[in-house]
Design an enzyme around this catalytic site. Structure first.
Site, PDB file in Angstrom:
ATOM      1  N   GLN A  96      -0.025  -5.739   1.795  1.00 27.65           N
ATOM      2  CA  GLN A  96      -0.835  -4.637   2.355  1.00 27.65           C
ATOM      3  C   GLN A  96      -2.210  -4.268   1.553  1.00 27.65           C
ATOM      4  O   GLN A  96      -2.462  -4.785   0.633  1.00 27.65           O
ATOM      5  CB  GLN A  96       0.026  -3.171   2.502  1.00 27.65           C
ATOM      6  CG  GLN A  96       0.659  -3.047   1.003  1.00 27.65           C
ATOM      7  CD  GLN A  96       1.645  -1.974   0.927  1.00 27.65           C
ATOM      8  OE1 GLN A  96       1.477  -0.927   0.416  1.00 27.65           O
ATOM      9  NE2 GLN A  96       2.683  -2.092   1.540  1.00 27.65           N
ATOM     10  N   HIS A  98      -4.855  -0.765   1.166  1.00 27.92           N
ATOM     11  CA  HIS A  98      -4.988   0.773   1.439  1.00 27.92           C
ATOM     12  C   HIS A  98      -6.496   0.887   1.818  1.00 27.92           C
ATOM     13  O   HIS A  98      -7.267   0.298   1.014  1.00 27.92           O
ATOM     14  CB  HIS A  98      -4.433   1.564   0.595  1.00 27.92           C
ATOM     15  CG  HIS A  98      -3.141   1.320   0.219  1.00 27.92           C
ATOM     16  ND1 HIS A  98      -1.978   1.521   1.198  1.00 27.92           N
ATOM     17  CD2 HIS A  98      -2.425   0.808  -0.918  1.00 27.92           C
ATOM     18  CE1 HIS A  98      -1.001   0.827   0.469  1.00 27.92           C
ATOM     19  NE2 HIS A  98      -1.159   0.501  -0.655  1.00 27.92           N
ATOM     20  N   GLU A 133      -3.164   3.496  -6.122  1.00 30.49           N
ATOM     21  CA  GLU A 133      -1.987   3.480  -6.807  1.00 30.49           C
ATOM     22  C   GLU A 133      -1.938   2.912  -8.222  1.00 30.49           C
ATOM     23  O   GLU A 133      -2.612   1.948  -8.514  1.00 30.49           O
ATOM     24  CB  GLU A 133      -0.730   2.516  -6.070  1.00 30.49           C
ATOM     25  CG  GLU A 133      -0.708   2.894  -4.511  1.00 30.49           C
ATOM     26  CD  GLU A 133      -0.130   1.676  -3.748  1.00 30.49           C
ATOM     27  OE1 GLU A 133       0.591   2.216  -2.713  1.00 30.49           O
ATOM     28  OE2 GLU A 133       0.010   0.813  -3.984  1.00 30.49           O
ATOM     29  N   HIS A 261      -2.150  -6.567  -1.892  1.00 31.52           N
ATOM     30  CA  HIS A 261      -1.098  -6.536  -2.580  1.00 31.52           C
ATOM     31  C   HIS A 261       0.241  -6.337  -2.212  1.00 31.52           C
ATOM     32  O   HIS A 261       0.463  -6.052  -0.977  1.00 31.52           O
ATOM     33  CB  HIS A 261      -1.385  -5.485  -3.831  1.00 31.52           C
ATOM     34  CG  HIS A 261      -1.187  -3.903  -3.068  1.00 31.52           C
ATOM     35  ND1 HIS A 261      -2.318  -3.527  -2.523  1.00 31.52           N
ATOM     36  CD2 HIS A 261      -0.256  -3.285  -2.839  1.00 31.52           C
ATOM     37  CE1 HIS A 261      -1.894  -2.462  -2.179  1.00 31.52           C
ATOM     38  NE2 HIS A 261      -0.769  -2.105  -2.298  1.00 31.52           N
ATOM     39  N   ARG A 280      -1.161  -3.425   7.158  1.00 31.39           N
ATOM     40  CA  ARG A 280      -0.325  -4.864   6.690  1.00 31.39           C
ATOM     41  C   ARG A 280      -0.652  -6.093   7.294  1.00 31.39           C
ATOM     42  O   ARG A 280      -1.150  -6.150   8.237  1.00 31.39           O
ATOM     43  CB  ARG A 280       1.077  -4.493   7.018  1.00 31.39           C
ATOM     44  CG  ARG A 280       1.725  -3.069   6.579  1.00 31.39           C
ATOM     45  CD  ARG A 280       3.194  -3.006   6.782  1.00 31.39           C
ATOM     46  NE  ARG A 280       3.861  -1.868   6.132  1.00 31.39           N
ATOM     47  CZ  ARG A 280       3.636  -0.708   6.483  1.00 31.39           C
ATOM     48  NH1 ARG A 280       3.001  -0.427   8.031  1.00 31.39           N
ATOM     49  NH2 ARG A 280       4.284   0.587   6.186  1.00 31.39           N
TER      50      ARG A 280
HETATM   51 ZN   LIG Z   1       0.478  -0.350  -1.924  1.00 31.22          ZN
END
Ligand SMILES: [Zn+2]
Length: 395
Positions: A96, A98, A133, A261, A280
């Site tokens: 995926q 972001h 993240e 990632h 995704r």
């Molecule tokens: Zn992620």
């Protein structure tokens, strides 16, 4: 002003571990569910509750957000801007990316204008926020993160000798730059029908031949692991394109916006901005939108060894340098000696090991491993003591 013990939501996604949260943190699992994630925060899809009063953290915060979150956070974000999770993966999660903040804002607005319902399967943007993240390993933790250096990618695809991809690989060899790598990735991920099947058969055959290099050995092994879960997915090529990272317990890495990632296996703490925006590319049965993902893709090859973070050592704690301002993250090493923390925002604390006493004003709370607490901003400071390890989320 107070310190509250939290009751947290467990998300039972199919890739989750049945045993990990129970074995590591005594979290009950009477129905033997795959306990994938425990969420500590005030996200609408899984909000923590205040143990003693039984009300949700969101309801508590709505009563008096300015004093509980602090005036800066209340004004800037209007909510708790981060979400802390324990994640326990037994099988790979999807590949995926972001979006960054600006793309999330325009994407969210565009899909609103198209009247795509928020919960629709083909909806990409669930909110207008980015989702940087940080992942902090609690056990050995395997993941794919960011593009490999181009010479590694060429080496691996040459060794795998995938005929179907030969013309695209030749273009990357002739022009080993980020633009060619973007096209190479796009060509692989958008193969269809016959060509897709041929490429998949070829990679499956390649990983059964003895590797000739250390690089290939690791990539073939990772592809084999991925293949036990996904046989017909172009994500089988991901270990040849992306860095394979294994974090040891106590190591952490950051996942930048727009960086591809995938988490493969292990148990970790994860902290992120309060968002659910995921595009995704593979290793999933969920919605895939390759075009939108490629529009949101950063193609910056990085050495795997540069991905592991170096925390800043401070007395009794490690602070991780985070390049966004939605959250901060510390690991506190508590001793019998009492320490004081002065705070500037609301905090979420998670006890990783041992037993830790938290005292603020007239309130005190004991956390065992696996337990968590919410500290309101108007406490201004709190004391901790007891031998153990604590994760500390704030902003
Ligand atoms: Zn992620």
């Amino acid at each position: 002003m107070s310190v509250y013990k939290l009751n947290n939501v467990i998300q039972t996604y199919s890739w989750g571990s049945i045993r990990s949260l129970h074995e590591m943190f005594n979290i009950e699992n009477p129905d033997h569910m795959p306990q994938a994630e425990m969420w500590m925060g005030a996200h609408p899809l899984g909000c923590s509750r205040i143990s003693e009063q039984g009300i949700s953290l969101t309801d508590l915060l709505t009563k008096n957000s300015t004093t509980m979150l602090g005036s800066y956070t209340a004004m800037r974000y209007g909510e708790l801007p981060y979400l802390l999770k324990v994640i326990a993966a037994d099988s790979p999660l999807s590949i995926q990316v972001h979006p960054n903040k600006q793309q999330a804002e325009t994407g969210f607005q565009r899909e609103n204008e198209l009247s795509i319902p928020i919960n629709a399967n083909h909806r990409n943007y669930k909110d207008a926020n980015h989702k940087p993240e940080l992942v902090y390993a609690l056990t050995f933790f395997s993941a794919l993160n960011g593009f490999r250096p181009i010479d590694e990618i060429i080496h691996l695809f040459e060794e795998a000798n995938i005929d179907t991809l030969r013309p695209f690989l030749q273009m990357l060899i002739n022009h080993p730059n980020e633009t060619s790598l973007r096209s190479f990735f796009k060509e692989i991920m958008t193969l269809t029908n016959h060509e897709k099947q041929n490429a998949l058969s070829e990679i499956k055959r390649a990983i059964e031949t003895p590797p000739k290099s250390r690089l290939a050995r690791e990539a073939w092994q990772t592809t084999k692991i991925v293949m036990t879960h996904y046989q017909n997915d172009m994500g089988l090529f991901a270990p040849l394109l992306l860095n394979i990272v294994e974090l040891a317990p106590g190591e952490a890495m950051f996942l930048h916006a727009q960086t591809p990632h995938a988490y493969l296996s292990g148990t970790a703490l994860e902290i992120m901005a309060n968002s659910d925006n995921v595009l995704r590319a593979g290793l999933t049965t969920k919605h895939i939108d390759i075009k939108e993902l490629i529009n949101n893709l950063s193609v910056k090859p990085t050495q795997a060894s540069r991905l592991i973070m170096s925390p800043i050592e401070k007395p009794f704690r490690l602070t991780y340098p985070i390049p966004v301002d939605d959250f901060c993250f510390d690991i506190v090493l508590s001793t019998t000696e009492q320490q004081v923390f002065y705070i500037r925002s609301a905090e979420v604390l998670f006890c990783i090991e041992g037993q830790i006493l938290i005292e603020a004003e007239q309130h005190s709370l004991r956390l065992e491993k696996g337990e968590s607490a919410f500290v309101t901003c108007d406490c201004h400071s709190y004391y901790i003591s007891g031998v153990g390890k604590l994760a500390r989320a704030y902003n």
